[in-house]
Design an enzyme around this catalytic site. Structure first.
Site, PDB file in Angstrom:
ATOM      1  N   ALA A 108       0.644   7.109 -10.347  1.00 49.50           N
ATOM      2  CA  ALA A 108       1.975   6.812  -9.793  1.00 49.50           C
ATOM      3  C   ALA A 108       3.045   7.791 -10.293  1.00 49.50           C
ATOM      4  O   ALA A 108       3.614   8.568  -9.513  1.00 49.50           O
ATOM      5  CB  ALA A 108       2.354   5.369 -10.134  1.00 49.50           C
TER       6      ALA A 108
ATOM      7  N   SER B  61      -3.802   9.895  -7.770  1.00 50.23           N
ATOM      8  CA  SER B  61      -2.962   9.351  -6.708  1.00 50.23           C
ATOM      9  C   SER B  61      -3.657   8.249  -5.921  1.00 50.23           C
ATOM     10  O   SER B  61      -3.662   8.271  -4.691  1.00 50.23           O
ATOM     11  CB  SER B  61      -2.552  10.492  -5.765  1.00 50.23           C
ATOM     12  OG  SER B  61      -1.422  10.118  -5.036  1.00 50.23           O
TER      13      SER B  61
ATOM     14  N   ALA C  14      -4.169   4.018  -5.059  1.00 45.89           N
ATOM     15  CA  ALA C  14      -3.251   2.892  -4.883  1.00 45.89           C
ATOM     16  C   ALA C  14      -3.671   1.741  -5.795  1.00 45.89           C
ATOM     17  O   ALA C  14      -4.357   0.821  -5.352  1.00 45.89           O
ATOM     18  CB  ALA C  14      -3.261   2.463  -3.417  1.00 45.89           C
TER      19      ALA C  14
ATOM     20  N   CYS D 227      -2.065  -0.708  -6.756  1.00 43.87           N
ATOM     21  CA  CYS D 227      -1.567  -1.999  -6.274  1.00 43.87           C
ATOM     22  C   CYS D 227      -2.451  -2.568  -5.168  1.00 43.87           C
ATOM     23  O   CYS D 227      -2.403  -3.763  -4.879  1.00 43.87           O
ATOM     24  CB  CYS D 227      -0.134  -1.845  -5.779  1.00 43.87           C
ATOM     25  SG  CYS D 227       0.931  -1.070  -7.012  1.00 43.87           S
TER      26      CYS D 227
ATOM     27  N   VAL E   1      -6.299  14.609 -21.933  1.00 43.09           N
ATOM     28  CA  VAL E   1      -5.461  15.243 -22.952  1.00 43.09           C
ATOM     29  C   VAL E   1      -5.643  14.441 -24.239  1.00 43.09           C
ATOM     30  O   VAL E   1      -5.423  13.227 -24.263  1.00 43.09           O
ATOM     31  CB  VAL E   1      -3.988  15.284 -22.500  1.00 43.09           C
ATOM     32  CG1 VAL E   1      -3.089  15.778 -23.627  1.00 43.09           C
ATOM     33  CG2 VAL E   1      -3.861  16.200 -21.284  1.00 43.09           C
TER      34      VAL E   1
ATOM     35  N   ALA F  22       5.274  -0.354 -10.390  1.00 46.44           N
ATOM     36  CA  ALA F  22       5.022   0.877  -9.644  1.00 46.44           C
ATOM     37  C   ALA F  22       6.299   1.582  -9.180  1.00 46.44           C
ATOM     38  O   ALA F  22       6.387   2.811  -9.223  1.00 46.44           O
ATOM     39  CB  ALA F  22       4.147   0.564  -8.431  1.00 46.44           C
TER      40      ALA F  22
ATOM     41  N   TYR G  51      21.426 -11.316  11.503  1.00 46.66           N
ATOM     42  CA  TYR G  51      21.041 -12.674  11.879  1.00 46.66           C
ATOM     43  C   TYR G  51      20.727 -12.798  13.358  1.00 46.66           C
ATOM     44  O   TYR G  51      21.497 -12.373  14.219  1.00 46.66           O
ATOM     45  CB  TYR G  51      22.141 -13.683  11.525  1.00 46.66           C
ATOM     46  CG  TYR G  51      21.989 -14.974  12.303  1.00 46.66           C
ATOM     47  CD1 TYR G  51      20.841 -15.758  12.132  1.00 46.66           C
ATOM     48  CD2 TYR G  51      22.930 -15.376  13.244  1.00 46.66           C
ATOM     49  CE1 TYR G  51      20.653 -16.910  12.879  1.00 46.66           C
ATOM     50  CE2 TYR G  51      22.747 -16.528  14.001  1.00 46.66           C
ATOM     51  CZ  TYR G  51      21.609 -17.283  13.818  1.00 46.66           C
ATOM     52  OH  TYR G  51      21.404 -18.404  14.562  1.00 46.66           O
TER      53      TYR G  51
HETATM   54  P1  FAD Z   1      -0.890   4.871 -13.779  1.00 44.50           P
HETATM   55  O1  FAD Z   1      -0.553   4.793 -12.342  1.00 44.50           O
HETATM   56  O2  FAD Z   1      -1.778   3.817 -14.328  1.00 44.50           O
HETATM   57  O3  FAD Z   1      -1.511   6.282 -14.079  1.00 44.50           O
HETATM   58  C1  FAD Z   1      -1.833   6.671 -15.371  1.00 44.50           C
HETATM   59  C2  FAD Z   1      -2.992   7.637 -15.301  1.00 44.50           C
HETATM   60  O4  FAD Z   1      -3.010   8.375 -16.496  1.00 44.50           O
HETATM   61  C3  FAD Z   1      -4.348   6.937 -15.219  1.00 44.50           C
HETATM   62  O5  FAD Z   1      -5.039   7.335 -14.072  1.00 44.50           O
HETATM   63  C4  FAD Z   1      -5.070   7.361 -16.490  1.00 44.50           C
HETATM   64  O6  FAD Z   1      -6.443   7.600 -16.287  1.00 44.50           O
HETATM   65  C5  FAD Z   1      -4.357   8.643 -16.837  1.00 44.50           C
HETATM   66  N1  FAD Z   1      -4.404   8.975 -18.260  1.00 44.50           N
HETATM   67  C6  FAD Z   1      -4.144   8.156 -19.303  1.00 44.50           C
HETATM   68  N2  FAD Z   1      -4.263   8.806 -20.480  1.00 44.50           N
HETATM   69  C7  FAD Z   1      -4.617  10.076 -20.165  1.00 44.50           C
HETATM   70  C8  FAD Z   1      -4.906  11.227 -20.954  1.00 44.50           C
HETATM   71  N3  FAD Z   1      -4.830  11.187 -22.266  1.00 44.50           N
HETATM   72  N4  FAD Z   1      -5.236  12.343 -20.325  1.00 44.50           N
HETATM   73  C9  FAD Z   1      -5.305  12.415 -18.972  1.00 44.50           C
HETATM   74  N5  FAD Z   1      -5.063  11.349 -18.182  1.00 44.50           N
HETATM   75  C10 FAD Z   1      -4.711  10.189 -18.771  1.00 44.50           C
HETATM   76  N6  FAD Z   1       3.131  -2.657  -9.602  1.00 44.50           N
HETATM   77  C11 FAD Z   1       3.999  -3.081  -8.670  1.00 44.50           C
HETATM   78  O7  FAD Z   1       5.188  -2.762  -8.767  1.00 44.50           O
HETATM   79  N7  FAD Z   1       3.572  -3.837  -7.609  1.00 44.50           N
HETATM   80  C12 FAD Z   1       2.277  -4.204  -7.457  1.00 44.50           C
HETATM   81  O8  FAD Z   1       1.920  -4.868  -6.478  1.00 44.50           O
HETATM   82  C13 FAD Z   1       1.357  -3.801  -8.449  1.00 44.50           C
HETATM   83  N8  FAD Z   1       0.056  -4.162  -8.365  1.00 44.50           N
HETATM   84  C14 FAD Z   1      -0.813  -3.712  -9.291  1.00 44.50           C
HETATM   85  C15 FAD Z   1      -2.145  -4.085  -9.174  1.00 44.50           C
HETATM   86  C16 FAD Z   1      -3.074  -3.637 -10.103  1.00 44.50           C
HETATM   87  C17 FAD Z   1      -4.501  -4.064  -9.985  1.00 44.50           C
HETATM   88  C18 FAD Z   1      -2.659  -2.779 -11.151  1.00 44.50           C
HETATM   89  C19 FAD Z   1      -3.650  -2.278 -12.150  1.00 44.50           C
HETATM   90  C20 FAD Z   1      -1.328  -2.413 -11.283  1.00 44.50           C
HETATM   91  C21 FAD Z   1      -0.403  -2.881 -10.361  1.00 44.50           C
HETATM   92  N9  FAD Z   1       0.944  -2.547 -10.451  1.00 44.50           N
HETATM   93  C22 FAD Z   1       1.836  -2.998  -9.513  1.00 44.50           C
HETATM   94  C23 FAD Z   1       1.441  -1.713 -11.567  1.00 44.50           C
HETATM   95  C24 FAD Z   1       1.518  -0.260 -11.168  1.00 44.50           C
HETATM   96  O9  FAD Z   1       0.304   0.149 -10.631  1.00 44.50           O
HETATM   97  C25 FAD Z   1       1.886   0.568 -12.388  1.00 44.50           C
HETATM   98  O10 FAD Z   1       3.145   0.134 -12.851  1.00 44.50           O
HETATM   99  C26 FAD Z   1       1.959   2.061 -12.092  1.00 44.50           C
HETATM  100  O11 FAD Z   1       0.742   2.524 -11.585  1.00 44.50           O
HETATM  101  C27 FAD Z   1       2.315   2.828 -13.362  1.00 44.50           C
HETATM  102  O12 FAD Z   1       2.288   4.192 -13.118  1.00 44.50           O
HETATM  103  P2  FAD Z   1       1.912   5.225 -14.257  1.00 44.50           P
HETATM  104  O13 FAD Z   1       1.962   6.573 -13.656  1.00 44.50           O
HETATM  105  O14 FAD Z   1       2.716   4.932 -15.458  1.00 44.50           O
HETATM  106  O15 FAD Z   1       0.426   4.841 -14.664  1.00 44.50           O
END
Ligand code: FAD
Length: 554
Positions: free
Chosen positions: A13, A41, A43, A45, A83, A305, A431
């Site tokens: 995300a 990239s 989904a 959610c 990393v 997200a 409305y």
């Molecule tokens: P992420 O999208 O989780 O991405 C982080 C990435 O970093 C991961 O792919 C991981 O592998 C990678 N990574 C971690 N450490 C390292 C490293 N050391 N080196 C290289 N790569 C690394 N939010 C909503 O607002 N609405 C929803 O409906 C919703 N539904 C969800 C449903 C599920 C099942 C899940 C799991 C989450 C949901 N969320 C929802 C939360 C939302 O997905 C997260 O808030 C959002 O993805 C966070 O983005 P991010 O980039 O911080 O982390």
């Protein structure tokens, strides 16, 4: 635009948003994304809906690939690259390539951290067994789906009744699996005020879900090969062919901590207004980072997200150009659907506002989501939370079906602009009968709030510590009261109230109850204008109070 080398940790995300915005703003920049997992990239959610088969095609979850990043954006995405350390003084990261087993260093001018969060898994027995799951990424959902397809589990236990837990309850029921839901708190959806969660609970019970509230998991019952059950602290054992642990996530901060970057009070990475960490060449966004709270005007941790995508986009721009707008504060707006019931929240709950010591009050609107005379109106409960003196809107929660999202989003916009209940009461909303009402449920909630704040009536919200010593007056009809009222309530239908005022004691407070609050308000006005000095309505009416311990079956 100066050529810069931007390295991004995490390609979902926040990371993917940062990378593409950086490219759009700086064609010369070298942009490398390291992603530990196999996919970028995707989904997250959508994962519960994929498990439940509402989303059938797996590819639909994969929004981009390293190839499309290269082709469309000239971004170098390296999956299965973890990393493992940041070396701020050298401006390098150490990387482990899981495919080749090789380690190398990569330099950066700017580094953006978006490593997300990790599901929290307690030290129970058997958490590593093949039938115990968490859900965070595509491989997790593949594992759950494949287990369901090949092992045909009959009973699942979902531990944790937050947003993901509830979405998974629905997904597993839709796969024909019996589901028990275990939650440590006395309610489902702990961020919401309790009375808003009962319809969600009922929707799940109607679908055969067994719900265990105020229930602590003691351990999993591991037979050495697989987990067979979940053991609760009260001695119960829940049969389990599949266990999903969804009791929350923790920000992934190890890299930042080891690099000496400052962490905030929440435990997530501390950032300035432009998502820069304590090292200004390193940004942090998404679930790993703190954001500014819209109402508290303080750093907080809100792993959702929307904020991750928006902050990622702006950090990408800042890293690529040296300037950007600052991400807007976050109100924690969230929504979930469980079967046909939808619940949503924005801003502070009443409970949260009280905990913070704010002089908060609540106003309810219980109506159809559109005009009642137009077929298909679905009941919606809306709770508006505001501050008494300033009249500032603090938050809202809604539960119902259609139209919940719209109302919560309107309040989220109101919060964004620091709006008051008077602003909300005047909002010119779209409305026509299939969509709303000339006085929209949101207007009604704002009118109630105005009436309370103006002293036309005083409400007591369920959960308000005010004690109800005085007279409880139920102004509903006998037929309605037959289904239940509050203990000790005096029963005078509103149509008879003016003629029977002498049955009430003017020297003691009167707490007026009706079905959803409207008749109680009318009755309170009658009483006030007939010399009753202390009159309170029980906000939200019997619908909201029926779960209080003071209920008496008619
Ligand atoms: P992420 O999208 O989780 O991405 C982080 C990435 O970093 C991961 O792919 C991981 O592998 C990678 N990574 C971690 N450490 C390292 C490293 N050391 N080196 C290289 N790569 C690394 N939010 C909503 O607002 N609405 C929803 O409906 C919703 N539904 C969800 C449903 C599920 C099942 C899940 C799991 C989450 C949901 N969320 C929802 C939360 C939302 O997905 C997260 O808030 C959002 O993805 C966070 O983005 P991010 O980039 O911080 O982390």
């Amino acid at each position: 635009m100066a050529a810069r080398k931007i390295v991004i940790v995490g390609g979902v995300a926040g990371g993917a948003s940062a990378a593409t915005r950086a490219r759009r703003m700086n064609e010369q920049a070298e942009i490398i994304v390291f992603e530990r997992g196999e996919y970028v990239s995707f989904a997250n959610c959508g994962l519960p809906y994929y498990v439940g088969n509402s989303i059938q095609e797996r590819e639909k979850l994969l929004l981009a690939t390293p190839e499309t990043f290269k082709r469309d954006f000239n971004i170098d995405v390296r999956t299965r690259h973890e990393v493992t350390a940041i070396l701020p003084e050298k401006r390098q990261v150490s990387v482990f390539d899981h495919q080749t087993g090789k380690r190398f260093q990569e330099s950066y001018d700017r580094l953006i951290l978006s490593p997300g969060a990790e599901p929290f898994v307690p030290a129970w027995d058997g958490t590593g067994r093949f039938n115990v799951f968490t859900l965070r990424d595509v491989p997790d959902s593949d594992r759950i789906k494949s287990y369901v397809d090949h092992h045909h589990p009959e009973q699942a236990v979902v531990i944790g009744a937050g947003f993901i837990g509830l979405e998974m309850v629905e997904a597993l029921r839709e796969r024909g699996i019996g589901v028990s839901l275990v939650e440590l708190q006395p309610q489902v959806l702990p961020p919401l005020d309790p009375e808003l969660t009962y319809p969600v609970e009922r929707a799940m019970r109607d679908q055969g879900v067994r719900i265990h509230l105020s229930a602590a998991v003691l351990n999993l019952e591991d037979d050495g090969e697989r987990v067979r059950g979940v053991l609760l602290a009260d001695g119960q054992r829940l049969e389990a062919d599949l266990v999903l642990i969804s009791i929350g996530v923790r920000p992934s901060v190890e890299l930042a901590r080891e690099a000496g970057l400052e962490l905030g009070k929440s435990g997530a990475i501390a950032c300035d207004a432009f998502s820069r960490t304590s090292d200004e060449r390193i940004y942090a966004v998404g679930d790993a980072a703190e954001v500014r709270h819209q109402l508290l005007d303080a750093p907080t941790w809100i792993p959702l997200a929307g904020p991750a995508n928006r902050a990622g986009r702006l950090a990408g721009e800042h890293a690529a150009t040296g300037s950007s707008r600052a991400p807007a504060p976050v109100a924690g707006t969230a929504i979930v659907r469980v079967f046909d019931t939808v619940a949503a929240i924005t801003g502070l709950s009443f409970r949260h506002a009280q905990r913070l010591g704010l002089d908060a009050d609540a106003a309810y609107s219980l109506r159809g989501h559109h005009a009642g005379y137009y077929p298909g109106a679905q009941e919606m409960i809306l709770k508006l939370i505001y501050e008494r003196g300033s009249r500032r809107v603090l938050g809202a929660q809604a539960v119902g079906g259609r139209g919940v999202d719209k109302r919560i989003d309107v309040v989220a916009a109101c919060l964004h602009f620091g709006g008051t209940i008077d602003d909300l009461a005047g909002f010119d909303l779209a409305y026509a009968p299939p969509f709303g009402a000339a006085k929209d449920p949101l207007h009604i909630a704002a009118f109630v709030a105005q009436n309370q704040a103006d002293g036309l009536c005083s409400g007591v919200a369920p959960g308000d510590p005010a004690d109800l010593s005085g007279q409880i007056l139920d102004v509903r009809t006998e037929a309605e009261i037959a289904l239940g009222t509050l203990d000790g309530a005096i029963r005078i239908p509103i149509s008879e109230l003016r003629a029977r005022l002498d049955e009430l004691d003017r020297g003691r407070p009167v707490y007026v109850l009706c079905g959803v609050g409207q008749r109680a308000y009318n009755a309170a006005r009658i009483l006030k204008q007939n010399g009753f000095p202390e009159v309170f309505t029980l906000s939200g009416g019997f619908k909201m109070w029926q779960h209080s311990s003071a209920v008496h079956a008619g």
